[in-house]
Motif scaffolding. Sequence first.
Motif, PDB file in Angstrom:
ATOM      1  N   ASN A 167       0.661  -1.084  -0.034  1.00  0.00           N
ATOM      2  CA  ASN A 167      -0.074  -0.077   0.073  1.00  0.00           C
ATOM      3  C   ASN A 167       0.771   1.338   0.006  1.00  0.00           C
ATOM      4  OD1 ASN A 167       0.762  -0.525   2.431  1.00  0.00           O
ATOM      5  ND2 ASN A 167      -0.779  -0.088   3.650  1.00  0.00           N
ATOM      6  N   ILE A 197       2.606   1.960  -2.875  1.00  0.00           N
ATOM      7  CA  ILE A 197       3.272   2.092  -4.353  1.00  0.00           C
ATOM      8  C   ILE A 197       3.216   3.734  -4.639  1.00  0.00           C
ATOM      9  CG2 ILE A 197       2.817   1.582  -6.719  1.00  0.00           C
ATOM     10  CD1 ILE A 197       1.657  -0.952  -5.512  1.00  0.00           C
ATOM     11  N   GLY A 198       1.730   4.458  -4.426  1.00  0.00           N
ATOM     12  CA  GLY A 198       1.838   5.759  -5.029  1.00  0.00           C
ATOM     13  C   GLY A 198       2.678   6.634  -4.139  1.00  0.00           C
ATOM     14  N   ASN A 199       2.794   6.500  -2.784  1.00  0.00           N
ATOM     15  CA  ASN A 199       3.580   7.499  -2.107  1.00  0.00           C
ATOM     16  C   ASN A 199       4.991   7.351  -2.381  1.00  0.00           C
ATOM     17  OD1 ASN A 199       1.532   8.866  -0.767  1.00  0.00           O
ATOM     18  ND2 ASN A 199       1.412   7.560   0.975  1.00  0.00           N
ATOM     19  N   ALA A 236       6.468   6.374  -5.087  1.00  0.00           N
ATOM     20  CA  ALA A 236       6.412   6.937  -6.500  1.00  0.00           C
ATOM     21  C   ALA A 236       6.496   8.561  -6.715  1.00  0.00           C
ATOM     22  CB  ALA A 236       5.149   6.294  -7.515  1.00  0.00           C
ATOM     23  N   GLN A 237       5.595   9.247  -5.913  1.00  0.00           N
ATOM     24  CA  GLN A 237       5.828  10.411  -5.623  1.00  0.00           C
ATOM     25  C   GLN A 237       7.198  11.320  -5.107  1.00  0.00           C
ATOM     26  OE1 GLN A 237       2.411  11.378  -7.870  1.00  0.00           O
ATOM     27  NE2 GLN A 237       3.752  13.047  -6.669  1.00  0.00           N
ATOM     28  N   ALA A 246       9.927  10.779  -7.797  1.00  0.00           N
ATOM     29  CA  ALA A 246       9.701  11.758  -8.810  1.00  0.00           C
ATOM     30  C   ALA A 246      10.461  13.008  -8.354  1.00  0.00           C
ATOM     31  CB  ALA A 246       8.175  11.896  -9.096  1.00  0.00           C
ATOM     32  N   ASN A 247      10.510  13.396  -7.023  1.00  0.00           N
ATOM     33  CA  ASN A 247      11.068  14.557  -6.690  1.00  0.00           C
ATOM     34  C   ASN A 247      12.581  14.569  -6.287  1.00  0.00           C
ATOM     35  OD1 ASN A 247       8.813  16.735  -6.357  1.00  0.00           O
ATOM     36  ND2 ASN A 247       7.772  14.918  -5.616  1.00  0.00           N
ATOM     37  N   GLU A 281      12.015  10.210 -15.010  1.00  0.00           N
ATOM     38  CA  GLU A 281      10.747   9.330 -15.174  1.00  0.00           C
ATOM     39  C   GLU A 281      10.508   8.350 -14.045  1.00  0.00           C
ATOM     40  OE1 GLU A 281       9.776   7.899 -19.425  1.00  0.00           O
ATOM     41  OE2 GLU A 281      11.965   9.127 -19.657  1.00  0.00           O
ATOM     42  N   VAL A 282       9.211   8.143 -13.656  1.00  0.00           N
ATOM     43  CA  VAL A 282       8.691   7.293 -12.585  1.00  0.00           C
ATOM     44  C   VAL A 282       7.456   6.434 -12.933  1.00  0.00           C
ATOM     45  CG1 VAL A 282       8.465   6.589 -10.209  1.00  0.00           C
ATOM     46  CG2 VAL A 282      10.012   8.487 -10.772  1.00  0.00           C
ATOM     47  N   TYR A 283       7.369   5.138 -12.918  1.00  0.00           N
ATOM     48  CA  TYR A 283       5.931   4.539 -13.590  1.00  0.00           C
ATOM     49  C   TYR A 283       5.551   3.472 -12.472  1.00  0.00           C
ATOM     50  CZ  TYR A 283       7.185   6.717 -18.031  1.00  0.00           C
ATOM     51  OH  TYR A 283       7.626   7.535 -18.999  1.00  0.00           O
ATOM     52  N   SER A 284       4.415   3.458 -12.207  1.00  0.00           N
ATOM     53  CA  SER A 284       3.837   2.079 -11.597  1.00  0.00           C
ATOM     54  C   SER A 284       3.870   1.231 -12.743  1.00  0.00           C
ATOM     55  CB  SER A 284       2.570   2.338 -10.938  1.00  0.00           C
ATOM     56  OG  SER A 284       1.641   3.014 -11.914  1.00  0.00           O
ATOM     57  N   ILE A 285       4.119  -0.178 -12.549  1.00  0.00           N
ATOM     58  CA  ILE A 285       4.216  -1.158 -13.605  1.00  0.00           C
ATOM     59  C   ILE A 285       3.570  -2.225 -13.307  1.00  0.00           C
ATOM     60  CG2 ILE A 285       6.387   0.040 -14.639  1.00  0.00           C
ATOM     61  CD1 ILE A 285       8.010  -1.900 -13.097  1.00  0.00           C
ATOM     62  N   ILE A 299       9.317   1.517 -11.858  1.00  0.00           N
ATOM     63  CA  ILE A 299      10.494   1.588 -12.543  1.00  0.00           C
ATOM     64  C   ILE A 299      10.989   3.316 -12.475  1.00  0.00           C
ATOM     65  CG2 ILE A 299       9.787   1.670 -15.102  1.00  0.00           C
ATOM     66  CD1 ILE A 299      12.096  -0.052 -15.720  1.00  0.00           C
ATOM     67  N   ILE A 338       9.967   1.341   0.635  1.00  0.00           N
ATOM     68  CA  ILE A 338      10.636   0.400  -0.197  1.00  0.00           C
ATOM     69  C   ILE A 338      11.316  -0.737   0.505  1.00  0.00           C
ATOM     70  CG2 ILE A 338      13.096   0.480  -1.495  1.00  0.00           C
ATOM     71  CD1 ILE A 338      12.474   3.224  -2.638  1.00  0.00           C
TER      72      ILE A 338
END
Lengths: 92, 92, 92, 92, 92, 92, 92, 92, 92, 92
Positions: A13, A15-17, A19-20, A23-24, A30-34, A41, A66
């Motif tokens: 739970n 994944i989104g946080n 990734a954000q 990104a900074n 680039e950052v992607y959920s995959i 990635i 992570i």
Amino acid sequence: MLTAFVLINTLPNYIGNVAQEIANIPNVSEVYSITGEHDLIAIIRLENHDQLDDAIPGQLAKIQGIQRTNTVIAFRRYSAKDLESAWDIGVS
Amino acid sequence: MLTAFVLINTLPNYIGNVAQEIANIPNVSEVYSITGEHDLIAIIRLENHDQLDDAIPGQLAKIQGIQRTNTVIAFRRYSAKDLESAWDIGVS
Amino acid sequence: MLTAFVLINTLPNYIGNVAQEIANIPNVSEVYSITGEHDLIAIIRLENHDQLDDAIPGQLAKIQGIQRTNTVIAFRRYSAKDLESAWDIGVS
Amino acid sequence: MLTAFVLINTLPNYIGNVAQEIANIPNVSEVYSITGEHDLIAIIRLENHDQLDDAIPGQLAKIQGIQRTNTVIAFRRYSAKDLESAWDIGVS
Amino acid sequence: MLTAFVLINTLPNYIGNVAQEIANIPNVSEVYSITGEHDLIAIIRLENHDQLDDAIPGQLAKIQGIQRTNTVIAFRRYSAKDLESAWDIGVS
Amino acid sequence: MLTAFVLINTLPNYIGNVAQEIANIPNVSEVYSITGEHDLIAIIRLENHDQLDDAIPGQLAKIQGIQRTNTVIAFRRYSAKDLESAWDIGVS
Amino acid sequence: MLTAFVLINTLPNYIGNVAQEIANIPNVSEVYSITGEHDLIAIIRLENHDQLDDAIPGQLAKIQGIQRTNTVIAFRRYSAKDLESAWDIGVS
Amino acid sequence: MLTAFVLINTLPNYIGNVAQEIANIPNVSEVYSITGEHDLIAIIRLENHDQLDDAIPGQLAKIQGIQRTNTVIAFRRYSAKDLESAWDIGVS
Amino acid sequence: MLTAFVLINTLPNYIGNVAQEIANIPNVSEVYSITGEHDLIAIIRLENHDQLDDAIPGQLAKIQGIQRTNTVIAFRRYSAKDLESAWDIGVS
Amino acid sequence: MLTAFVLINTLPNYIGNVAQEIANIPNVSEVYSITGEHDLIAIIRLENHDQLDDAIPGQLAKIQGIQRTNTVIAFRRYSAKDLESAWDIGVS
């Protein structure tokens, strides 16, 4: 210019946080959920090799949530325009 | 815009030739020889999902010298500018 | 129409509860407890690629009791009626 | 009604042909080329367990170009409408 | 008659207790502690496919001390007496 | 009495023929085609440990069409009737 | 100075010959036959990142008898003398 | 002189601290943070085999933050100058 | 005489203590700390198969600090003196 | 005295012949056909580390029918008599 790909697994739970936050980080382009066995990635582009340690074990790998990172580094980029000359000079 | 990453293993002495052929497939934006257990990574950017089958099993996977491909598709791209608003609207 | 398969591992005594919660996520068309190394498979059918991130990392992966998810996305569906024409137009 | 999922690896340039042949096996309801470590997934729906051996090792696994198959069988299907009653009767 | 094999990993000091509890589940015909990467194998024999979900995710997988289960289901049993006729009718 | 389980992978179109040949090896009590990453499981029951080498590497592993075998041997069989006494004498 | 480690698998009876050929590639500083799942490890030391592609996919991976290579690249070297100052400036 | 390579996984935010502590173990000649599935590689050079147990399970593996170690030991070092004579004396 | 090899993983800082405790189990003839993905190997020599369950799941696997065990059992020992006669009587 | 364990996979019908050839290599003290994912284990006992390269990559790995070898080397042997003193001097 050096390109690195970081494959990342997070707690389910986060994944989104995660990734954000990635990104900074400076130099993360680039950052992607995959799909597949990893969750994210990240593509990192750097001027020189010495910046890798600060960007990946130094910053990215310490983000909360992570679980595991696996970094892959590009040896060389191949471009469409290289094709004809490749055969001429025997690149393989 | 849809982003796919294809991780590729080739016969040991075909790495360069396969990379050159992939670089000339339409919609392939980047191809790199890489460290780690795979030999190449290709980044494919497409307008819509229906183009994936032609690009990957239809063209890329049939190049001579390829032994195995593993495609990963991006669900969503995260951008640096999203961070502040993410916390506001509860994205996680 | 896009089809995704999500292979899911749960904590051993959460299989049934996780399956029930997944079955109630919009766009999840089928959920099964299964043999083999994973505990559940969910089939998700969506109108377009942009809905994947909300459905899978956004909703499914956050259900309590899930340990790991691995999403597989269909490139193309093959139908029985395609066979004859396939040979005509050289589809492979 | 019994549901089986067959994950299939083919020789790299046989993906499309194998998919077409599988689509014409009786009781195969869906076949897709897919992302990830396998090349194809086939969904087989049968009246009873005794038909599995003929459908999978008997027919599907013998198609030319297949390297490996891994069959997963559903124990039970979970439906959205089960949710409320599940809590009542203690299903987990 | 349907035959299932369940390969089980337990916490290291729960092998014996888990084995005893499995031996008392109805339809479990044999349970063994084993060599190799798994700790136990259970053989379950059932009249029909619908009983699998209750026996394995419903009962067996919930026993305290189990970490992971991997179920394998038999497609078909081959018997010594089938050999001669097999060649006659082209079974393979 | 000693019980061994042999998990077998065959060439894709040899599953049935290999199963039939295994069924005719003395001391092989059951052979099944199965779901999952292996193709067949054989159950061998022997009077003593010294017969294993002849039965498995000596006969079974040499059948044409077999690619790989992985033998698992039972340490001990647990029976339903053991449960009550198990707690009394502290078996775990 | 950049350090790369290449883990190499060869055909079983090519270990020594491959090792000798690797030892003669410029910039290869050390080559060893090793225990474990790989057969050889080569240590390559280069002035800059651009030389990696020529050294590894360009020369090393093409030696006859090599089956697979897996390259690992150092981010940063840690030295014994860094320890005291590490705590002072908060390196972690 | 004996050479050992230790591949190390740490908790994600311990990479730097573990590397520093390893660098201060006697006989550790090099330590690097690395790309790929492991986090660190340490190169240990010893006078004789008997020192391995103290250096690796005795000291290195006990550092706080280490999750797993995998040691690889060199059988033999191959040198560039060996090539010509290798063919003469039949080394392979 | 029956020979079993037990490959053992322990918590990182328990290697030595677990090894000492194993060395004192009756019928354990040798215990070594080792290179590679496991931490210890124990060699157990027994008069008959029935003693395996008590020695391995019954005693060895319950030692504090053990995370995982994988037992391998010898089918047959081959001796140098067998060679000549092997060819005579067709042993293979 | 140094102890090495070599885990060996052979072509399926070469198990016995490879085992016999290994048994006749000097310094090989024991060879067994085994359960599990490998086919054979060889135990090699040597006076010093320098003999390993000749014995394993030099002789054993070149035997016809071998597909893969994985060598494990002992760091230290633990003996039953060490236990009491271990606690005294703080060995762990």
